[in-house]
Design a protein around this motif. Structure first.
Motif, PDB file in Angstrom:
ATOM      1  N   ASP A  11      -1.431  16.903   1.332  1.00 29.39           N
ATOM      2  CA  ASP A  11      -1.216  17.010   2.773  1.00 29.39           C
ATOM      3  C   ASP A  11       0.239  16.750   3.158  1.00 29.39           C
ATOM      4  O   ASP A  11       0.636  17.003   4.290  1.00 29.39           O
ATOM      5  CB  ASP A  11      -2.130  16.052   3.524  1.00 29.39           C
ATOM      6  N   GLY A  12       1.053  16.234   2.223  1.00 28.70           N
ATOM      7  CA  GLY A  12       2.464  16.024   2.488  1.00 28.70           C
ATOM      8  C   GLY A  12       2.790  14.839   3.360  1.00 28.70           C
ATOM      9  O   GLY A  12       3.923  14.696   3.820  1.00 28.70           O
ATOM     10  N   VAL A  13       1.826  13.973   3.617  1.00 28.93           N
ATOM     11  CA  VAL A  13       2.062  12.801   4.454  1.00 28.93           C
ATOM     12  C   VAL A  13       2.729  11.711   3.618  1.00 28.93           C
ATOM     13  O   VAL A  13       2.176  11.264   2.612  1.00 28.93           O
ATOM     14  CB  VAL A  13       0.748  12.267   5.060  1.00 28.93           C
ATOM     15  N   GLU A  14       3.915  11.308   4.006  1.00 25.18           N
ATOM     16  CA  GLU A  14       4.649  10.253   3.321  1.00 25.18           C
ATOM     17  C   GLU A  14       4.809   9.060   4.259  1.00 25.18           C
ATOM     18  O   GLU A  14       5.313   9.187   5.369  1.00 25.18           O
ATOM     19  CB  GLU A  14       6.028  10.759   2.889  1.00 25.18           C
ATOM     20  N   ILE A  15       4.351   7.919   3.809  1.00 29.87           N
ATOM     21  CA  ILE A  15       4.380   6.713   4.635  1.00 29.87           C
ATOM     22  C   ILE A  15       5.786   6.114   4.595  1.00 29.87           C
ATOM     23  O   ILE A  15       6.337   5.884   3.527  1.00 29.87           O
ATOM     24  CB  ILE A  15       3.344   5.683   4.148  1.00 29.87           C
ATOM     25  N   GLU A  16       6.354   5.843   5.759  1.00 29.78           N
ATOM     26  CA  GLU A  16       7.666   5.210   5.844  1.00 29.78           C
ATOM     27  C   GLU A  16       7.494   3.704   6.019  1.00 29.78           C
ATOM     28  O   GLU A  16       6.511   3.239   6.591  1.00 29.78           O
ATOM     29  CB  GLU A  16       8.465   5.791   7.014  1.00 29.78           C
ATOM     30  N   LYS A  17       8.472   2.973   5.537  1.00 33.28           N
ATOM     31  CA  LYS A  17       8.389   1.522   5.654  1.00 33.28           C
ATOM     32  C   LYS A  17       8.793   1.077   7.056  1.00 33.28           C
ATOM     33  O   LYS A  17       9.551   1.765   7.752  1.00 33.28           O
ATOM     34  CB  LYS A  17       9.288   0.854   4.614  1.00 33.28           C
ATOM     35  N   SER A  18       8.264  -0.065   7.452  1.00 30.01           N
ATOM     36  CA  SER A  18       8.524  -0.624   8.773  1.00 30.01           C
ATOM     37  C   SER A  18       9.182  -1.990   8.595  1.00 30.01           C
ATOM     38  O   SER A  18       8.498  -2.990   8.341  1.00 30.01           O
ATOM     39  CB  SER A  18       7.224  -0.749   9.578  1.00 30.01           C
ATOM     40  N   ASN A  19      10.503  -2.014   8.709  1.00 29.60           N
ATOM     41  CA  ASN A  19      11.202  -3.283   8.660  1.00 29.60           C
ATOM     42  C   ASN A  19      10.915  -4.102   9.920  1.00 29.60           C
ATOM     43  O   ASN A  19      10.510  -3.551  10.947  1.00 29.60           O
ATOM     44  CB  ASN A  19      12.703  -3.065   8.504  1.00 29.60           C
ATOM     45  N   MET A  20      11.142  -5.403   9.846  1.00 29.76           N
ATOM     46  CA  MET A  20      10.709  -6.297  10.903  1.00 29.76           C
ATOM     47  C   MET A  20      11.874  -7.118  11.435  1.00 29.76           C
ATOM     48  O   MET A  20      12.740  -7.538  10.673  1.00 29.76           O
ATOM     49  CB  MET A  20       9.625  -7.237  10.345  1.00 29.76           C
TER      50      MET A  20
ATOM     51  N   LYS B 185       0.835  -1.195   0.000  1.00 29.54           N
ATOM     52  CA  LYS B 185       0.000   0.000   0.000  1.00 29.54           C
ATOM     53  C   LYS B 185       0.876   1.253   0.000  1.00 29.54           C
ATOM     54  O   LYS B 185       0.552   2.250  -0.643  1.00 29.54           O
ATOM     55  CB  LYS B 185      -0.918   0.001   1.223  1.00 29.54           C
ATOM     56  N   ARG B 186       1.992   1.178   0.732  1.00 27.16           N
ATOM     57  CA  ARG B 186       2.908   2.320   0.769  1.00 27.16           C
ATOM     58  C   ARG B 186       3.516   2.578  -0.601  1.00 27.16           C
ATOM     59  O   ARG B 186       3.690   3.729  -1.015  1.00 27.16           O
ATOM     60  CB  ARG B 186       4.008   2.040   1.797  1.00 27.16           C
ATOM     61  N   ILE B 187       3.847   1.504  -1.318  1.00 25.16           N
ATOM     62  CA  ILE B 187       4.448   1.666  -2.636  1.00 25.16           C
ATOM     63  C   ILE B 187       3.465   2.315  -3.606  1.00 25.16           C
ATOM     64  O   ILE B 187       3.829   3.191  -4.394  1.00 25.16           O
ATOM     65  CB  ILE B 187       4.928   0.301  -3.165  1.00 25.16           C
ATOM     66  N   MET B 188       2.201   1.897  -3.536  1.00 27.09           N
ATOM     67  CA  MET B 188       1.209   2.405  -4.486  1.00 27.09           C
ATOM     68  C   MET B 188       0.711   3.792  -4.128  1.00 27.09           C
ATOM     69  O   MET B 188       0.198   4.512  -4.982  1.00 27.09           O
ATOM     70  CB  MET B 188       0.023   1.444  -4.565  1.00 27.09           C
ATOM     71  N   SER B 189       0.846   4.182  -2.862  1.00 27.84           N
ATOM     72  CA  SER B 189       0.345   5.491  -2.449  1.00 27.84           C
ATOM     73  C   SER B 189       1.265   6.594  -2.960  1.00 27.84           C
ATOM     74  O   SER B 189       2.467   6.402  -3.135  1.00 27.84           O
ATOM     75  CB  SER B 189       0.229   5.562  -0.928  1.00 27.84           C
TER      76      SER B 189
END
Length: 503
Positions: free
Chosen positions: A189-198, A180-184
């Motif tokens: 609004d300038g909101v950028e989703i960061e990835k969450s490594n595990m 979802k982050r890749i496609m967004s």
């Protein structure tokens, strides 16, 4: 007609093979159009360019050709391939010198001529058989509507992995949010989703690697599984840190855009912890963690195409790791003792005191792990901070081992039943026998891996004796046989079945 038919067959055979570079051994389909130096000698453009560069810069301490002085037979030195003569020679004089061994070639290296390598018995043109590449259907780029929802991913994992519900939820949500982050897109609004490594923790044999391997089969995304044990600091023997990205690029068929949307699972991550009380350079511990920081956070790295080392003669490409999801897993031995030590630091005197041995028998003590425990184990804070999602797998209980034996689609018991079905023999297990197998496997303390070793021990004689007798129809494994108090129950085939088999 026969001659024409033979000619067509020869042409078809020729089309099945392709030539490859005589230096780097890469076929023409990989290296590009080859340069033919002799009828039996081909070189790719990359090797040719490296050869010319080495001659221009000089090799083995020799000066480059531009600085070399040549002394022909007449005693007049030459430089840069041009003879220093005041009076130019006529054509007859040049022909006469050529007969005496003086050759002015392509602007002229004196006393030097190109040899015909074919006269020295060069081997035939090296060729390899072309790989039959299946034409893949052109699929659209990742679509958010085609990504399965987290509950569907977990339902698929449930068919292969028993238990570990919390871990399967975390992985399903992480993969779903990753795409979802890749496609967004960054909107107004300038909101950028960061990835969450595990970071995946759990005792050995709890299913960390198996869980990710199953996920790789279920999802149509490039996924690379590698070990951290072979990684070393740059300049030392071992794999470079960027080799993990090379494996992902190979899993994506060298498609950079597809690889940049993939997943990398780094197993045995606990093996790169800092060495305690070590006065030597730690080339496979803390330095590897520091080198992986840029990969986890996101950076553009150069990796070779079709190779795992930068020292190989392979073209390089740039891969951006900003959209690559990293999952790190490890057993972290002795981390339980660190967690127990932290939990026992609470008050030991007074009404609120705790017993020091209250966590001694807790198999799932890792569920209470915190970042400070992982840091004390030997992972640097910068590395832990880039793995914000911590997933802990439960230790396998006796009931879970029994379910692992029989419930999954690829269960161990189903594998043995299929083996005996090929001999037309029905294999059955009593429920008490399953629990006896689980108890013996739990005593070995290596997780689910012990199940197969226990079964191999007790199935050896059965697999050896059954092919001797065609009358055996059913074999039932009992608890007494597992506990070494009896033999398996064997039932013979009925007479009509034997007559049908003979007919």
């Amino acid at each position: 007609m026969e001659d024409k038919f033979e000619t067509n067959n020869e042409n078809n055979n020729e089309n099945e093979y392709e030539e490859f570079c005589y230096i780097c051994r890469r076929p023409e389909s990989v290296a590009g159009k080859l340069i033919r130096l002799q009828p039996n000698l081909c070189v790719c453009p990359d090797c040719m360019q490296r050869t010319l560069d080495s001659f221009s810069k000089g090799m083995n301490g020799m000066p480059p050709f531009s600085d070399m002085m040549f002394f022909p037979q007449d005693g007049n030195p030459t430089q840069n391939g041009n003879q220093k003569q005041e009076n130019p020679e006529s054509g007859d004089q040049q022909d006469e010198k050529a007969k005496n061994g003086f050759h002015n070639i392509a602007g002229g290296f004196p006393n030097i001529q190109f040899l015909n390598l074919g006269e020295f018995g060069m081997p035939e043109t090296p060729r390899v058989k072309k790989k039959k590449v299946k034409k893949k259907q052109v699929e659209p780029v990742l679509d958010i509507h085609s990504i399965p929802a987290p509950h569907k991913i977990k339902a698929s994992l449930d068919e292969y992995v028993v238990g570990q519900d919390q871990a399967k939820k975390i992985i399903s949500v992480a993969v779903y949010n990753h795409y979802k982050r890749i496609m967004s897109k960054v909107e107004e609004d300038g909101v950028e989703i960061e990835k969450s490594n595990m970071l995946m923790l759990g005792p050995t044999g709890s299913g960390k690697t198996y869980l990710v391997r199953t996920l790789a089969r279920l999802l149509d995304v490039p996924l690379a599984i590698t070990d951290a044990t072979a990684l070393t600091e740059a300049g030392y023997v071992g794999d470079d840190i960027e080799s993990v990205v090379s494996k992902l690029l190979a899993a994506a068929d060298n498609d950079v855009e597809k690889a940049e949307h993939g997943i990398i699972f780094i197993d045995e991550i606990d093996k790169i912890a800092k060495k305690k009380n070590s006065h030597q350079r730690d080339v496979s511990g803390e330095s590897v963690q520091q080198g992986m920081l840029k990969l986890l956070e996101g950076a553009e790295v150069e990796v070779p195409i079709g190779a795992t080392s930068k020292n190989s003669f392979a073209p390089m490409t740039t891969v951006d790791t900003s959209n690559i999801l990293f999952i790190c897993g490890g057993a972290f031995p002795d981390l339980e003792e660190i967690v127990r030590e932290r939990l026992n630091k609470s008050a030991s005197i007074g009404f609120v005191s705790n017993l020091k041995d209250q966590y001694a028998d807790d198999e799932n003590i890792l569920q209470q792990v915190k970042t400070e425990d992982i840091r004390k184990f030997g992972m640097i804070p910068e590395f832990i901070g880039r793995l914000p999602v911590i997933c802990v797998l439960d230790a396998l209980s006796e009931d879970m081992l029994v379910r692992i034996l029989s419930e999954p689609r690829n269960a161990i018991i189903k594998q043995y039943q299929k083996l005996l079905q090929l001999d037309e023999v029905n294999l059955q297990f009593e429920e008490d026998a399953l629990y006896a197998i689980a108890r013996k496997a739990k005593e070995e303390k290596v997780g689910a891996r012990a199940l197969r070793s226990v079964l191999e021990e007790y199935m050896l004689d059965i697999m050896y004796e059954i092919p001797k007798d065609d009358n055996i129809g059913t074999v039932t494994i009992t608890a007494d046989y597992i506990e070494n108090h009896g033999m398996p129950r064997i039932e013979m085939r009925s007479v009509p079945q034997l007559e049908d088999k003979k007919s």
